[in-house]
Write an enzyme that holds these catalytic residues in place. Structure first.
Site, mmCIF file in Angstrom:
data_model
loop_
_atom_site.group_PDB
_atom_site.id
_atom_site.type_symbol
_atom_site.label_atom_id
_atom_site.label_comp_id
_atom_site.label_asym_id
_atom_site.label_seq_id
_atom_site.Cartn_x
_atom_site.Cartn_y
_atom_site.Cartn_z
ATOM 1 N N CYS A 10 0.935 -1.232 -0.083
ATOM 2 C CA CYS A 10 0.037 0.021 -0.035
ATOM 3 C C CYS A 10 0.770 1.295 -0.236
ATOM 4 C CB CYS A 10 -1.067 -0.047 1.107
ATOM 5 S SG CYS A 10 -2.474 1.011 1.127
ATOM 6 N N HIS B 43 -3.471 -5.713 1.075
ATOM 7 C CA HIS B 43 -2.893 -5.973 2.479
ATOM 8 C C HIS B 43 -2.892 -7.443 2.646
ATOM 9 C CE1 HIS B 43 -2.247 -1.881 3.970
ATOM 10 N NE2 HIS B 43 -3.322 -1.505 2.978
ATOM 11 N N GLU C 262 -1.302 -9.080 4.944
ATOM 12 C CA GLU C 262 -1.122 -9.087 6.452
ATOM 13 C C GLU C 262 -2.333 -9.330 7.068
ATOM 14 O OE1 GLU C 262 -1.018 -4.471 5.748
ATOM 15 O OE2 GLU C 262 -0.424 -6.333 4.643
#
EC number: 6.3.5.3
Length: 230
Positions: free
Chosen positions: A87, A204, A206
Protein backbone atom coordinates in the site's frame (compact mmCIF):
# COMPACT_ATOMS: atom_id res chain seq x y z
CA UNK A 1 14.54 -15.22 8.75
CA UNK A 2 15.59 -11.77 9.94
CA UNK A 3 13.27 -8.95 8.94
CA UNK A 4 12.70 -5.28 9.71
CA UNK A 5 9.71 -2.99 9.29
CA UNK A 6 10.24 0.70 8.55
CA UNK A 7 8.00 2.98 10.63
CA UNK A 8 7.17 6.51 9.47
CA UNK A 9 5.01 9.16 11.11
CA UNK A 10 1.54 8.15 9.94
CA UNK A 11 2.31 4.45 9.43
CA UNK A 12 -0.60 2.39 10.77
CA UNK A 13 -0.10 -1.17 9.53
CA UNK A 14 3.26 -2.01 11.08
CA UNK A 15 1.75 -4.11 13.90
CA UNK A 16 -0.45 -6.06 11.50
CA UNK A 17 2.60 -6.77 9.36
CA UNK A 18 4.67 -7.76 12.39
CA UNK A 19 1.97 -10.18 13.55
CA UNK A 20 1.78 -11.84 10.14
CA UNK A 21 5.56 -12.23 9.88
CA UNK A 22 5.75 -13.61 13.41
CA UNK A 23 2.80 -15.96 12.92
CA UNK A 24 4.14 -17.51 9.73
CA UNK A 25 7.88 -17.13 10.25
CA UNK A 26 8.12 -17.68 13.98
CA UNK A 27 10.34 -14.65 14.57
CA UNK A 28 9.30 -11.08 15.29
CA UNK A 29 10.68 -8.37 12.99
CA UNK A 30 12.64 -5.39 14.21
CA UNK A 31 11.05 -1.95 14.01
CA UNK A 32 13.21 0.73 12.37
CA UNK A 33 12.39 4.43 12.72
CA UNK A 34 12.32 6.69 9.66
CA UNK A 35 15.03 8.98 11.06
CA UNK A 36 17.56 6.18 11.38
CA UNK A 37 20.33 6.26 8.80
CA UNK A 38 21.21 2.56 8.82
CA UNK A 39 19.44 -0.78 8.80
CA UNK A 40 20.21 -3.50 11.34
CA UNK A 41 22.88 -5.94 10.20
CA UNK A 42 22.01 -9.37 8.85
CA UNK A 43 18.57 -8.64 7.44
CA UNK A 44 16.90 -10.92 4.91
CA UNK A 45 13.84 -8.71 4.34
CA UNK A 46 12.84 -5.07 4.74
CA UNK A 47 9.15 -4.16 4.76
CA UNK A 48 7.60 -0.78 4.01
CA UNK A 49 4.10 -1.13 5.51
CA UNK A 50 0.81 0.59 4.85
CA UNK A 51 -0.49 3.82 6.30
CA UNK A 52 -0.13 7.49 5.48
CA UNK A 53 3.55 8.32 5.85
CA UNK A 54 4.02 11.97 6.77
CA UNK A 55 0.27 12.43 6.38
CA UNK A 56 0.50 11.95 2.59
CA UNK A 57 1.61 15.57 2.29
CA UNK A 58 2.76 16.58 -1.20
CA UNK A 59 1.52 13.19 -2.51
CA UNK A 60 1.36 9.65 -1.21
CA UNK A 61 4.84 8.28 -0.51
CA UNK A 62 6.72 11.37 -1.69
CA UNK A 63 8.13 12.38 1.68
CA UNK A 64 8.64 8.80 2.82
CA UNK A 65 10.82 8.20 -0.24
CA UNK A 66 13.02 11.10 0.84
CA UNK A 67 13.36 10.17 4.51
CA UNK A 68 16.81 9.36 5.98
CA UNK A 69 16.21 5.59 6.21
CA UNK A 70 15.31 5.28 2.53
CA UNK A 71 18.93 5.79 1.50
CA UNK A 72 19.76 2.65 3.48
CA UNK A 73 16.76 0.79 2.04
CA UNK A 74 17.84 1.77 -1.47
CA UNK A 75 21.39 0.52 -0.85
CA UNK A 76 19.97 -2.71 0.60
CA UNK A 77 17.80 -3.26 -2.48
CA UNK A 78 20.57 -2.37 -4.92
CA UNK A 79 22.83 -4.90 -3.18
CA UNK A 80 20.27 -7.63 -3.82
CA UNK A 81 18.25 -7.39 -0.61
CA UNK A 82 14.56 -8.29 -0.51
CA UNK A 83 12.09 -5.44 -0.01
CA UNK A 84 8.30 -5.69 0.33
CA UNK A 85 6.19 -2.55 0.02
CA UNK A 86 2.48 -2.79 0.81
CA UNK A 87 0.00 0.00 0.00
CA UNK A 88 1.80 3.16 1.15
CA UNK A 89 4.98 1.09 0.95
CA UNK A 90 4.31 0.47 -2.76
CA UNK A 91 3.79 4.19 -3.23
CA UNK A 92 7.13 4.87 -1.52
CA UNK A 93 8.91 2.32 -3.71
CA UNK A 94 7.70 4.00 -6.90
CA UNK A 95 8.55 7.45 -5.57
CA UNK A 96 12.03 6.19 -4.65
CA UNK A 97 12.59 4.77 -8.12
CA UNK A 98 12.89 1.19 -6.89
CA UNK A 99 9.84 0.19 -8.93
CA UNK A 100 8.50 1.74 -12.16
CA UNK A 101 5.26 3.64 -12.56
CA UNK A 102 3.19 5.67 -10.12
CA UNK A 103 0.16 5.28 -7.88
CA UNK A 104 -2.50 7.87 -8.68
CA UNK A 105 -5.84 8.85 -7.17
CA UNK A 106 -8.48 6.13 -7.46
CA UNK A 107 -10.67 6.24 -10.55
CA UNK A 108 -13.80 7.32 -8.66
CA UNK A 109 -11.83 9.72 -6.41
CA UNK A 110 -12.95 7.86 -3.29
CA UNK A 111 -11.16 5.95 -0.56
CA UNK A 112 -11.70 2.21 -1.05
CA UNK A 113 -11.82 -0.18 1.90
CA UNK A 114 -13.10 -3.68 1.10
CA UNK A 115 -12.04 -7.16 0.11
CA UNK A 116 -10.99 -7.77 -3.48
CA UNK A 117 -9.84 -10.78 -5.48
CA UNK A 118 -6.33 -11.10 -6.88
CA UNK A 119 -5.09 -13.45 -9.57
CA UNK A 120 -1.54 -14.71 -9.10
CA UNK A 121 0.27 -13.91 -12.35
CA UNK A 122 3.66 -15.44 -11.58
CA UNK A 123 5.02 -17.91 -9.06
CA UNK A 124 8.63 -17.27 -10.08
CA UNK A 125 9.35 -14.98 -7.15
CA UNK A 126 10.16 -15.29 -3.44
CA UNK A 127 6.81 -13.65 -2.69
CA UNK A 128 4.47 -15.86 -4.71
CA UNK A 129 6.10 -19.31 -4.88
CA UNK A 130 3.66 -20.86 -2.39
CA UNK A 131 0.64 -19.86 -4.50
CA UNK A 132 -0.55 -21.71 -7.57
CA UNK A 133 -0.18 -19.99 -10.93
CA UNK A 134 -3.53 -18.39 -11.71
CA UNK A 135 -4.77 -18.94 -8.16
CA UNK A 136 -7.37 -16.44 -6.96
CA UNK A 137 -6.83 -15.02 -3.48
CA UNK A 138 -9.16 -12.77 -1.51
CA UNK A 139 -7.42 -9.92 0.32
CA UNK A 140 -8.43 -6.44 1.56
CA UNK A 141 -7.59 -3.08 0.05
CA UNK A 142 -7.67 0.25 1.87
CA UNK A 143 -6.38 3.17 -0.19
CA UNK A 144 -7.17 6.46 -1.84
CA UNK A 145 -4.23 6.49 -4.26
CA UNK A 146 -4.01 2.95 -5.59
CA UNK A 147 -4.55 3.54 -9.29
CA UNK A 148 -1.37 2.11 -10.85
CA UNK A 149 -0.15 4.01 -13.91
CA UNK A 150 2.75 3.35 -16.24
CA UNK A 151 3.31 4.16 -19.90
CA UNK A 152 2.74 1.59 -22.62
CA UNK A 153 6.43 0.72 -22.93
CA UNK A 154 6.73 0.04 -19.20
CA UNK A 155 3.58 -2.08 -19.16
CA UNK A 156 4.89 -4.11 -22.08
CA UNK A 157 8.23 -4.60 -20.33
CA UNK A 158 6.54 -5.74 -17.12
CA UNK A 159 4.49 -8.26 -19.07
CA UNK A 160 7.39 -9.49 -21.21
CA UNK A 161 9.61 -10.00 -18.15
CA UNK A 162 6.86 -11.74 -16.13
CA UNK A 163 7.04 -9.02 -13.47
CA UNK A 164 3.33 -8.55 -12.81
CA UNK A 165 2.82 -10.42 -9.54
CA UNK A 166 -0.91 -9.85 -9.03
CA UNK A 167 -3.86 -8.54 -11.02
CA UNK A 168 -7.28 -7.58 -9.70
CA UNK A 169 -9.93 -10.02 -10.86
CA UNK A 170 -13.42 -11.35 -10.26
CA UNK A 171 -13.99 -14.33 -7.97
CA UNK A 172 -13.75 -16.66 -10.98
CA UNK A 173 -10.38 -15.20 -12.03
CA UNK A 174 -11.70 -13.04 -14.87
CA UNK A 175 -9.71 -9.82 -15.28
CA UNK A 176 -11.51 -6.70 -16.44
CA UNK A 177 -12.43 -3.12 -15.68
CA UNK A 178 -15.40 -4.12 -13.51
CA UNK A 179 -13.19 -6.08 -11.11
CA UNK A 180 -10.44 -3.45 -10.94
CA UNK A 181 -11.48 -1.28 -7.98
CA UNK A 182 -9.23 1.71 -8.56
CA UNK A 183 -8.70 1.99 -12.30
CA UNK A 184 -5.18 0.55 -12.39
CA UNK A 185 -3.81 0.02 -15.89
CA UNK A 186 -3.84 -3.64 -16.91
CA UNK A 187 -5.59 -4.35 -13.59
CA UNK A 188 -2.18 -4.35 -11.91
CA UNK A 189 -2.21 -4.87 -8.15
CA UNK A 190 1.45 -5.73 -7.60
CA UNK A 191 4.73 -5.72 -9.52
CA UNK A 192 8.28 -7.02 -9.13
CA UNK A 193 11.64 -5.39 -9.72
CA UNK A 194 13.90 -6.59 -12.53
CA UNK A 195 15.79 -8.90 -10.14
CA UNK A 196 12.46 -10.07 -8.62
CA UNK A 197 13.59 -9.21 -5.10
CA UNK A 198 11.46 -6.09 -4.63
CA UNK A 199 7.67 -6.43 -4.59
CA UNK A 200 5.19 -3.57 -4.38
CA UNK A 201 1.48 -4.26 -4.00
CA UNK A 202 -1.56 -2.22 -2.99
CA UNK A 203 -3.67 -4.93 -1.25
CA UNK A 204 -2.95 -5.92 2.36
CA UNK A 205 -2.00 -9.62 2.60
CA UNK A 206 -1.11 -9.18 6.28
CA UNK A 207 -4.78 -8.75 7.16
CA UNK A 208 -5.89 -12.21 6.00
CA UNK A 209 -3.43 -14.76 7.34
CA UNK A 210 -5.54 -16.79 9.78
CA UNK A 211 -9.12 -18.11 9.68
CA UNK A 212 -10.16 -16.20 12.79
CA UNK A 213 -9.71 -12.97 10.82
CA UNK A 214 -12.01 -14.15 8.03
CA UNK A 215 -9.66 -15.85 5.59
CA UNK A 216 -6.13 -16.83 4.67
CA UNK A 217 -5.77 -15.27 1.22
CA UNK A 218 -2.58 -13.47 2.21
CA UNK A 219 -0.90 -16.28 4.10
CA UNK A 220 0.80 -17.88 1.09
CA UNK A 221 2.69 -14.65 0.45
CA UNK A 222 4.32 -14.90 3.88
CA UNK A 223 4.86 -18.63 3.46
CA UNK A 224 6.63 -17.87 0.18
CA UNK A 225 8.88 -15.33 1.87
CA UNK A 226 9.77 -17.57 4.79
CA UNK A 227 10.44 -20.62 2.61
CA UNK A 228 12.52 -18.59 0.14
CA UNK A 229 14.58 -16.55 2.59
CA UNK A 230 15.07 -18.86 5.56
Amino acid sequence: MNSAIIVFPGTNRERDMAKALTLVGGKAPQMVWHRDSALPAGLDLVVLPGGFSYGDYLRSGAMGARSPILDAVRRFAEAGGHVLGVCNGFQILTEAGLLPGALMRNRDLRFICRDVHLRVETIASPYTSAYGLGEVARVPVAHHDGNYFADDATLAQLADEDRVAFRYCAADGTVGEASTPNGSRDAIAGILSANRRVLGMMPHPENLVEPALGGIGGRALFQSIVESLS
